[in-house]
Design a protein around this motif. Sequence first.
Motif, PDB file in Angstrom:
ATOM      1  N   GLU A 169      -1.008  -5.370   0.721  1.00 33.17           N
ATOM      2  CA  GLU A 169       0.197  -5.799  -0.103  1.00 33.17           C
ATOM      3  C   GLU A 169      -0.238  -5.330  -1.508  1.00 33.17           C
ATOM      4  N   SER A 170      -1.266  -5.271  -1.795  1.00 35.28           N
ATOM      5  CA  SER A 170      -1.309  -4.864  -3.185  1.00 35.28           C
ATOM      6  C   SER A 170      -1.672  -3.424  -3.428  1.00 35.28           C
ATOM      7  N   GLY A 171      -1.748  -2.665  -2.213  1.00 33.59           N
ATOM      8  CA  GLY A 171      -1.885  -1.093  -2.193  1.00 33.59           C
ATOM      9  C   GLY A 171      -2.983  -0.634  -2.072  1.00 33.59           C
ATOM     10  N   LYS A 172      -4.141  -1.578  -2.037  1.00 37.68           N
ATOM     11  CA  LYS A 172      -5.522  -0.867  -2.344  1.00 37.68           C
ATOM     12  C   LYS A 172      -6.126  -0.758  -0.854  1.00 37.68           C
ATOM     13  N   ALA A 173      -5.350  -0.958   0.269  1.00 41.33           N
ATOM     14  CA  ALA A 173      -5.928  -0.639   1.534  1.00 41.33           C
ATOM     15  C   ALA A 173      -6.222   0.751   1.639  1.00 41.33           C
TER      16      ALA A 173
ATOM     17  N   LEU B 216       5.662   0.883   1.462  1.00 37.67           N
ATOM     18  CA  LEU B 216       4.779   0.101   2.590  1.00 37.67           C
ATOM     19  C   LEU B 216       4.355  -1.233   2.272  1.00 37.67           C
ATOM     20  N   SER B 217       3.655  -1.326   1.032  1.00 34.96           N
ATOM     21  CA  SER B 217       3.189  -2.509   0.469  1.00 34.96           C
ATOM     22  C   SER B 217       4.344  -3.463   0.223  1.00 34.96           C
ATOM     23  N   LYS B 218       5.505  -2.905  -0.430  1.00 35.70           N
ATOM     24  CA  LYS B 218       6.242  -3.956  -0.584  1.00 35.70           C
ATOM     25  C   LYS B 218       7.308  -4.139   0.490  1.00 35.70           C
ATOM     26  N   THR B 219       7.341  -3.184   1.443  1.00 39.13           N
ATOM     27  CA  THR B 219       8.012  -3.845   2.728  1.00 39.13           C
ATOM     28  C   THR B 219       7.197  -4.878   3.440  1.00 39.13           C
ATOM     29  N   ILE B 220       5.810  -4.664   3.609  1.00 38.14           N
ATOM     30  CA  ILE B 220       5.383  -5.562   4.187  1.00 38.14           C
ATOM     31  C   ILE B 220       5.249  -7.011   3.769  1.00 38.14           C
ATOM     32  N   THR B 221       5.330  -7.123   2.189  1.00 37.66           N
ATOM     33  CA  THR B 221       5.394  -8.042   1.539  1.00 37.66           C
ATOM     34  C   THR B 221       7.147  -8.993   1.664  1.00 37.66           C
ATOM     35  N   GLN B 222       7.995  -8.188   1.562  1.00 37.48           N
ATOM     36  CA  GLN B 222       9.259  -8.712   1.874  1.00 37.48           C
ATOM     37  C   GLN B 222       9.602  -9.234   3.320  1.00 37.48           C
ATOM     38  N   ALA B 223       8.989  -8.386   4.373  1.00 37.08           N
ATOM     39  CA  ALA B 223       9.043  -9.086   5.624  1.00 37.08           C
ATOM     40  C   ALA B 223       8.422 -10.285   5.763  1.00 37.08           C
ATOM     41  N   ARG B 224       7.283 -10.358   5.285  1.00 39.84           N
ATOM     42  CA  ARG B 224       6.447 -11.551   5.310  1.00 39.84           C
ATOM     43  C   ARG B 224       7.063 -12.865   4.638  1.00 39.84           C
ATOM     44  N   LEU B 225       7.465 -12.447   3.359  1.00 44.74           N
ATOM     45  CA  LEU B 225       8.165 -13.516   2.829  1.00 44.74           C
ATOM     46  C   LEU B 225       9.568 -13.959   3.568  1.00 44.74           C
ATOM     47  N   ALA B 226      10.423 -12.802   3.807  1.00 43.66           N
ATOM     48  CA  ALA B 226      11.743 -12.935   4.677  1.00 43.66           C
ATOM     49  C   ALA B 226      11.315 -14.130   5.917  1.00 43.66           C
ATOM     50  N   LYS B 227      10.149 -14.011   6.620  1.00 41.89           N
ATOM     51  CA  LYS B 227       9.724 -14.936   7.630  1.00 41.89           C
ATOM     52  C   LYS B 227       9.099 -16.367   7.178  1.00 41.89           C
ATOM     53  N   LYS B 228       9.044 -16.245   5.781  1.00 41.62           N
ATOM     54  CA  LYS B 228       8.445 -17.665   5.286  1.00 41.62           C
ATOM     55  C   LYS B 228       7.011 -17.732   5.677  1.00 41.62           C
TER      56      LYS B 228
END
Length: 119
Positions: free
Chosen positions: A110-114, A77-89
Amino acid sequence: MDQDWTPVVIQKTTKQKVAGMSSAHAVAAQKMAGVMATEKKHGAAENKSAHNAGGAGMKKLEESTETFKHATVNQTLSKTITQARLAKKLTQKELATAINEKPQIIQEYESGKAIPNPQ
């Protein structure tokens, strides 16, 4: 007119008798006169929880082999959120503003600590 007078006896109080003495002498004089008595209360003015190093609860806690840890978000989930955010710049701050959340929350996800809040 006939008045019925009853005699009134005025006595000094213990406080007035010992007014010329120091407080320690006054207390001693009151104790000797039998006006004041002191008694020792066992366990008074003690913090029993601080002095009680044992107890059934502590023993049970010490013998526990369970590890208590909050469940955090999945790494995928952390990686998916980061990738989606970066895809939208978007930056973390821009994404947080867009979803009406604090930037710190985005960073934690995004760091997986939430720790997920299922509301």
